[in-house]
Design an enzyme around this catalytic site. Structure first.
Site, PDB file in Angstrom:
ATOM      1  N   LYS A  14       4.224  25.262  35.321  1.00  0.00           N
ATOM      2  CA  LYS A  14       3.074  24.356  35.197  1.00  0.00           C
ATOM      3  C   LYS A  14       3.519  22.891  35.249  1.00  0.00           C
ATOM      4  O   LYS A  14       2.895  22.080  35.911  1.00  0.00           O
ATOM      5  CB  LYS A  14       2.305  24.614  33.881  1.00  0.00           C
ATOM      6  CG  LYS A  14       1.797  26.036  33.736  1.00  0.00           C
ATOM      7  CD  LYS A  14       0.907  26.201  32.512  1.00  0.00           C
ATOM      8  CE  LYS A  14       1.635  26.063  31.176  1.00  0.00           C
ATOM      9  NZ  LYS A  14       2.663  27.105  30.918  1.00  0.00           N
ATOM     10  N   ARG A  89      -5.403  26.660  25.166  1.00  0.00           N
ATOM     11  CA  ARG A  89      -4.600  27.850  24.911  1.00  0.00           C
ATOM     12  C   ARG A  89      -5.342  28.873  24.059  1.00  0.00           C
ATOM     13  O   ARG A  89      -4.799  29.930  23.788  1.00  0.00           O
ATOM     14  CB  ARG A  89      -3.332  27.448  24.177  1.00  0.00           C
ATOM     15  CG  ARG A  89      -2.078  27.396  25.068  1.00  0.00           C
ATOM     16  CD  ARG A  89      -0.986  26.865  24.177  1.00  0.00           C
ATOM     17  NE  ARG A  89       0.348  27.147  24.548  1.00  0.00           N
ATOM     18  CZ  ARG A  89       1.188  26.295  25.126  1.00  0.00           C
ATOM     19  NH1 ARG A  89       0.756  25.128  25.539  1.00  0.00           N
ATOM     20  NH2 ARG A  89       2.447  26.616  25.320  1.00  0.00           N
ATOM     21  N   ARG A 128      16.012  26.618  31.817  1.00  0.00           N
ATOM     22  CA  ARG A 128      15.489  25.296  31.432  1.00  0.00           C
ATOM     23  C   ARG A 128      16.100  24.847  30.114  1.00  0.00           C
ATOM     24  O   ARG A 128      16.390  23.673  29.925  1.00  0.00           O
ATOM     25  CB  ARG A 128      13.961  25.368  31.323  1.00  0.00           C
ATOM     26  CG  ARG A 128      13.305  24.040  30.961  1.00  0.00           C
ATOM     27  CD  ARG A 128      11.790  24.111  31.018  1.00  0.00           C
ATOM     28  NE  ARG A 128      11.216  24.962  29.986  1.00  0.00           N
ATOM     29  CZ  ARG A 128       9.914  25.288  29.914  1.00  0.00           C
ATOM     30  NH1 ARG A 128       9.074  24.854  30.828  1.00  0.00           N
ATOM     31  NH2 ARG A 128       9.470  26.059  28.946  1.00  0.00           N
ATOM     32  N   ARG A 134      15.212  21.719  24.291  1.00  0.00           N
ATOM     33  CA  ARG A 134      14.133  22.294  23.484  1.00  0.00           C
ATOM     34  C   ARG A 134      14.648  23.535  22.777  1.00  0.00           C
ATOM     35  O   ARG A 134      15.060  24.493  23.425  1.00  0.00           O
ATOM     36  CB  ARG A 134      12.942  22.680  24.382  1.00  0.00           C
ATOM     37  CG  ARG A 134      12.156  21.507  24.885  1.00  0.00           C
ATOM     38  CD  ARG A 134      11.052  21.946  25.819  1.00  0.00           C
ATOM     39  NE  ARG A 134      10.152  22.951  25.269  1.00  0.00           N
ATOM     40  CZ  ARG A 134       9.048  23.364  25.870  1.00  0.00           C
ATOM     41  NH1 ARG A 134       8.689  22.838  27.031  1.00  0.00           N
ATOM     42  NH2 ARG A 134       8.290  24.293  25.323  1.00  0.00           N
ATOM     43  N   ARG A 146       6.680  33.205  21.862  1.00  0.00           N
ATOM     44  CA  ARG A 146       5.828  32.402  22.762  1.00  0.00           C
ATOM     45  C   ARG A 146       5.138  33.293  23.789  1.00  0.00           C
ATOM     46  O   ARG A 146       3.961  33.095  24.097  1.00  0.00           O
ATOM     47  CB  ARG A 146       6.653  31.317  23.449  1.00  0.00           C
ATOM     48  CG  ARG A 146       7.039  30.204  22.475  1.00  0.00           C
ATOM     49  CD  ARG A 146       8.155  29.361  23.009  1.00  0.00           C
ATOM     50  NE  ARG A 146       7.750  28.551  24.133  1.00  0.00           N
ATOM     51  CZ  ARG A 146       8.593  28.039  25.023  1.00  0.00           C
ATOM     52  NH1 ARG A 146       9.888  28.268  24.928  1.00  0.00           N
ATOM     53  NH2 ARG A 146       8.148  27.301  26.018  1.00  0.00           N
TER      54      ARG A 146
END
Ligand code: AMP
Length: 190
Positions: A14, A89, A128, A134, A146
Protein backbone atom coordinates in the site's frame (compact mmCIF):
# COMPACT_ATOMS: atom_id res chain seq x y z
CA UNK A 1 -11.11 14.82 -7.35
CA UNK A 2 -10.65 11.27 -6.16
CA UNK A 3 -10.90 9.83 -2.67
CA UNK A 4 -9.55 6.34 -2.69
CA UNK A 5 -9.11 3.68 -0.04
CA UNK A 6 -6.05 1.56 -0.79
CA UNK A 7 -6.72 -1.66 1.05
CA UNK A 8 -4.83 -4.81 1.88
CA UNK A 9 -3.03 -6.69 4.63
CA UNK A 10 0.28 -5.52 6.14
CA UNK A 11 3.00 -5.94 3.52
CA UNK A 12 0.59 -5.77 0.57
CA UNK A 13 2.42 -2.78 -0.95
CA UNK A 14 0.00 0.00 0.00
CA UNK A 15 2.78 2.44 0.93
CA UNK A 16 4.79 1.77 -2.23
CA UNK A 17 1.79 2.18 -4.50
CA UNK A 18 0.53 5.24 -2.59
CA UNK A 19 3.79 7.05 -3.36
CA UNK A 20 3.37 6.44 -7.07
CA UNK A 21 -0.32 7.39 -7.02
CA UNK A 22 0.37 10.67 -5.24
CA UNK A 23 2.86 11.58 -7.94
CA UNK A 24 0.49 10.72 -10.80
CA UNK A 25 -2.75 12.18 -9.46
CA UNK A 26 -1.54 14.88 -7.05
CA UNK A 27 -3.49 13.38 -4.18
CA UNK A 28 -2.81 13.78 -0.47
CA UNK A 29 -1.51 10.65 1.24
CA UNK A 30 -3.25 9.88 4.49
CA UNK A 31 -1.52 6.90 6.13
CA UNK A 32 -2.66 6.41 9.71
CA UNK A 33 0.37 4.18 10.39
CA UNK A 34 2.71 6.98 9.22
CA UNK A 35 0.79 9.55 11.29
CA UNK A 36 1.07 7.38 14.40
CA UNK A 37 4.81 6.82 13.80
CA UNK A 38 5.25 10.60 13.46
CA UNK A 39 3.47 11.17 16.77
CA UNK A 40 5.57 8.42 18.34
CA UNK A 41 8.78 10.02 17.07
CA UNK A 42 7.74 13.43 18.38
CA UNK A 43 6.72 11.94 21.74
CA UNK A 44 3.24 13.47 21.69
CA UNK A 45 0.45 12.31 23.99
CA UNK A 46 -1.25 10.62 21.04
CA UNK A 47 2.01 8.83 20.22
CA UNK A 48 2.30 7.59 23.80
CA UNK A 49 -1.26 6.33 23.70
CA UNK A 50 -0.79 4.50 20.39
CA UNK A 51 2.59 3.02 21.31
CA UNK A 52 1.50 -0.06 23.22
CA UNK A 53 -1.05 -1.07 20.58
CA UNK A 54 1.43 -0.60 17.74
CA UNK A 55 4.15 -2.51 19.54
CA UNK A 56 1.82 -5.45 19.98
CA UNK A 57 0.45 -5.28 16.42
CA UNK A 58 -3.05 -4.54 17.70
CA UNK A 59 -5.40 -1.82 16.50
CA UNK A 60 -5.40 1.57 18.18
CA UNK A 61 -8.95 2.27 19.47
CA UNK A 62 -11.36 3.60 16.86
CA UNK A 63 -12.11 6.94 18.55
CA UNK A 64 -8.39 7.79 18.67
CA UNK A 65 -7.80 6.96 15.01
CA UNK A 66 -10.98 8.67 13.85
CA UNK A 67 -10.12 11.88 15.73
CA UNK A 68 -6.64 11.94 14.21
CA UNK A 69 -7.98 11.44 10.66
CA UNK A 70 -10.64 14.11 11.16
CA UNK A 71 -7.95 16.61 12.22
CA UNK A 72 -5.83 15.74 9.21
CA UNK A 73 -8.75 16.16 6.77
CA UNK A 74 -9.77 19.46 8.34
CA UNK A 75 -6.18 20.73 8.30
CA UNK A 76 -5.61 19.86 4.64
CA UNK A 77 -6.71 22.76 2.51
CA UNK A 78 -7.17 22.60 -1.27
CA UNK A 79 -6.62 18.85 -1.42
CA UNK A 80 -7.31 17.31 -4.81
CA UNK A 81 -8.38 14.21 -2.94
CA UNK A 82 -6.99 11.67 -0.55
CA UNK A 83 -5.44 8.25 -0.71
CA UNK A 84 -6.38 6.53 2.52
CA UNK A 85 -3.71 3.98 3.37
CA UNK A 86 -4.17 1.73 6.40
CA UNK A 87 -7.50 3.40 7.15
CA UNK A 88 -10.33 2.49 7.59
CA UNK A 89 -9.40 -0.73 9.38
CA UNK A 90 -12.76 -1.40 11.05
CA UNK A 91 -16.33 -0.98 9.85
CA UNK A 92 -16.83 1.72 12.52
CA UNK A 93 -13.91 3.65 11.03
CA UNK A 94 -15.39 3.26 7.52
CA UNK A 95 -18.73 4.65 8.67
CA UNK A 96 -17.02 7.54 10.47
CA UNK A 97 -15.03 8.33 7.31
CA UNK A 98 -18.21 8.53 5.20
CA UNK A 99 -19.67 10.87 7.79
CA UNK A 100 -16.56 13.10 7.89
CA UNK A 101 -16.34 13.35 4.11
CA UNK A 102 -20.04 14.17 3.82
CA UNK A 103 -19.40 17.32 5.89
CA UNK A 104 -17.15 18.47 3.05
CA UNK A 105 -19.57 17.25 0.36
CA UNK A 106 -17.14 14.49 -0.53
CA UNK A 107 -17.33 10.73 -0.73
CA UNK A 108 -15.13 7.69 -1.33
CA UNK A 109 -14.94 6.86 -5.03
CA UNK A 110 -13.80 3.34 -4.40
CA UNK A 111 -11.72 0.87 -2.46
CA UNK A 112 -8.89 -0.86 -4.29
CA UNK A 113 -7.69 -4.02 -2.53
CA UNK A 114 -4.24 -5.47 -3.15
CA UNK A 115 -4.50 -9.25 -3.09
CA UNK A 116 -1.33 -10.93 -1.77
CA UNK A 117 -1.07 -14.45 -0.29
CA UNK A 118 -0.06 -14.79 3.35
CA UNK A 119 3.30 -16.50 2.72
CA UNK A 120 4.37 -13.64 0.42
CA UNK A 121 3.29 -11.07 3.03
CA UNK A 122 5.45 -12.67 5.70
CA UNK A 123 8.53 -12.62 3.46
CA UNK A 124 7.91 -8.98 2.45
CA UNK A 125 7.35 -7.75 6.02
CA UNK A 126 10.53 -9.44 7.26
CA UNK A 127 12.47 -7.97 4.35
CA UNK A 128 11.10 -4.49 5.09
CA UNK A 129 12.00 -4.99 8.75
CA UNK A 130 15.70 -5.05 7.84
CA UNK A 131 15.53 -1.35 6.93
CA UNK A 132 12.27 0.03 8.33
CA UNK A 133 13.42 0.10 11.94
CA UNK A 134 9.89 -0.98 12.85
CA UNK A 135 9.74 -3.43 15.75
CA UNK A 136 6.42 -4.69 14.40
CA UNK A 137 8.13 -5.74 11.13
CA UNK A 138 10.81 -7.84 12.82
CA UNK A 139 9.09 -10.13 15.26
CA UNK A 140 7.19 -13.25 14.11
CA UNK A 141 4.67 -13.03 16.92
CA UNK A 142 3.84 -9.39 16.12
CA UNK A 143 3.58 -10.18 12.43
CA UNK A 144 1.19 -13.05 13.23
CA UNK A 145 -0.94 -10.75 15.39
CA UNK A 146 -1.10 -8.12 12.64
CA UNK A 147 -2.20 -10.65 10.03
CA UNK A 148 -4.79 -12.14 12.41
CA UNK A 149 -6.14 -8.68 13.30
CA UNK A 150 -6.39 -7.93 9.58
CA UNK A 151 -8.37 -11.12 8.91
CA UNK A 152 -10.67 -10.76 11.94
CA UNK A 153 -11.27 -7.03 12.18
CA UNK A 154 -10.26 -5.37 8.93
CA UNK A 155 -11.44 -7.73 6.20
CA UNK A 156 -15.14 -6.91 6.93
CA UNK A 157 -14.40 -3.36 5.73
CA UNK A 158 -14.15 -4.78 2.18
CA UNK A 159 -17.77 -5.99 2.49
CA UNK A 160 -18.82 -2.52 3.61
CA UNK A 161 -17.55 -1.01 0.34
CA UNK A 162 -18.64 -4.01 -1.76
CA UNK A 163 -22.22 -3.48 -0.58
CA UNK A 164 -21.98 0.05 -2.01
CA UNK A 165 -20.59 -1.26 -5.31
CA UNK A 166 -17.23 0.39 -4.55
CA UNK A 167 -14.91 -2.60 -4.12
CA UNK A 168 -12.29 -3.73 -6.61
CA UNK A 169 -9.63 -6.38 -5.99
CA UNK A 170 -6.42 -6.51 -7.97
CA UNK A 171 -3.46 -8.86 -7.97
CA UNK A 172 -0.76 -7.45 -5.66
CA UNK A 173 2.01 -9.91 -6.61
CA UNK A 174 4.47 -9.22 -9.42
CA UNK A 175 6.13 -6.15 -10.88
CA UNK A 176 5.46 -2.90 -8.97
CA UNK A 177 4.90 -1.12 -12.30
CA UNK A 178 2.31 -3.66 -13.49
CA UNK A 179 0.42 -3.45 -10.20
CA UNK A 180 0.50 0.34 -10.49
CA UNK A 181 -0.93 0.17 -14.03
CA UNK A 182 -3.73 -2.09 -12.82
CA UNK A 183 -4.56 0.38 -10.03
CA UNK A 184 -4.54 3.36 -12.36
CA UNK A 185 -6.91 1.64 -14.77
CA UNK A 186 -9.38 1.21 -11.91
CA UNK A 187 -8.98 4.87 -10.86
CA UNK A 188 -9.34 6.11 -14.43
CA UNK A 189 -12.65 4.27 -14.64
CA UNK A 190 -14.16 6.30 -11.76
P1 AMP B 1 0.57 0.34 9.39
O1 AMP B 1 1.77 1.17 9.12
O2 AMP B 1 -0.62 0.77 8.57
O3 AMP B 1 0.84 -1.14 9.26
O4 AMP B 1 0.16 0.60 10.91
C1 AMP B 1 1.03 0.29 11.98
C2 AMP B 1 0.24 0.17 13.26
O5 AMP B 1 -0.42 1.40 13.58
C3 AMP B 1 -0.87 -0.87 13.25
O6 AMP B 1 -0.41 -2.18 13.53
C4 AMP B 1 -1.80 -0.34 14.35
O7 AMP B 1 -1.29 -0.60 15.64
C5 AMP B 1 -1.70 1.17 14.13
N1 AMP B 1 -2.72 1.63 13.14
C6 AMP B 1 -2.49 2.18 11.92
N2 AMP B 1 -3.63 2.49 11.30
C7 AMP B 1 -4.63 2.12 12.15
C8 AMP B 1 -6.06 2.16 12.05
N3 AMP B 1 -6.68 2.63 10.97
N4 AMP B 1 -6.76 1.68 13.11
C9 AMP B 1 -6.15 1.20 14.22
N5 AMP B 1 -4.81 1.12 14.36
C10 AMP B 1 -4.05 1.58 13.32
Amino acid sequence: MYNIVLFGPPGAGKGTQSEKLIEKYGLTHLSTGDLFRKHLGEGTELGQLAKKYMNEGRLVPDEVVIGMVEDKINDTKDARGFIFDGFPRTTAQAKALDEMLSHHNLEINGMIALDVPEDVLRVRIKERGKTSNRADDQDDEKINTRIKVYLDETLPVADYYASQGKFKKINGVGEIEQIFLDITSVIDSY
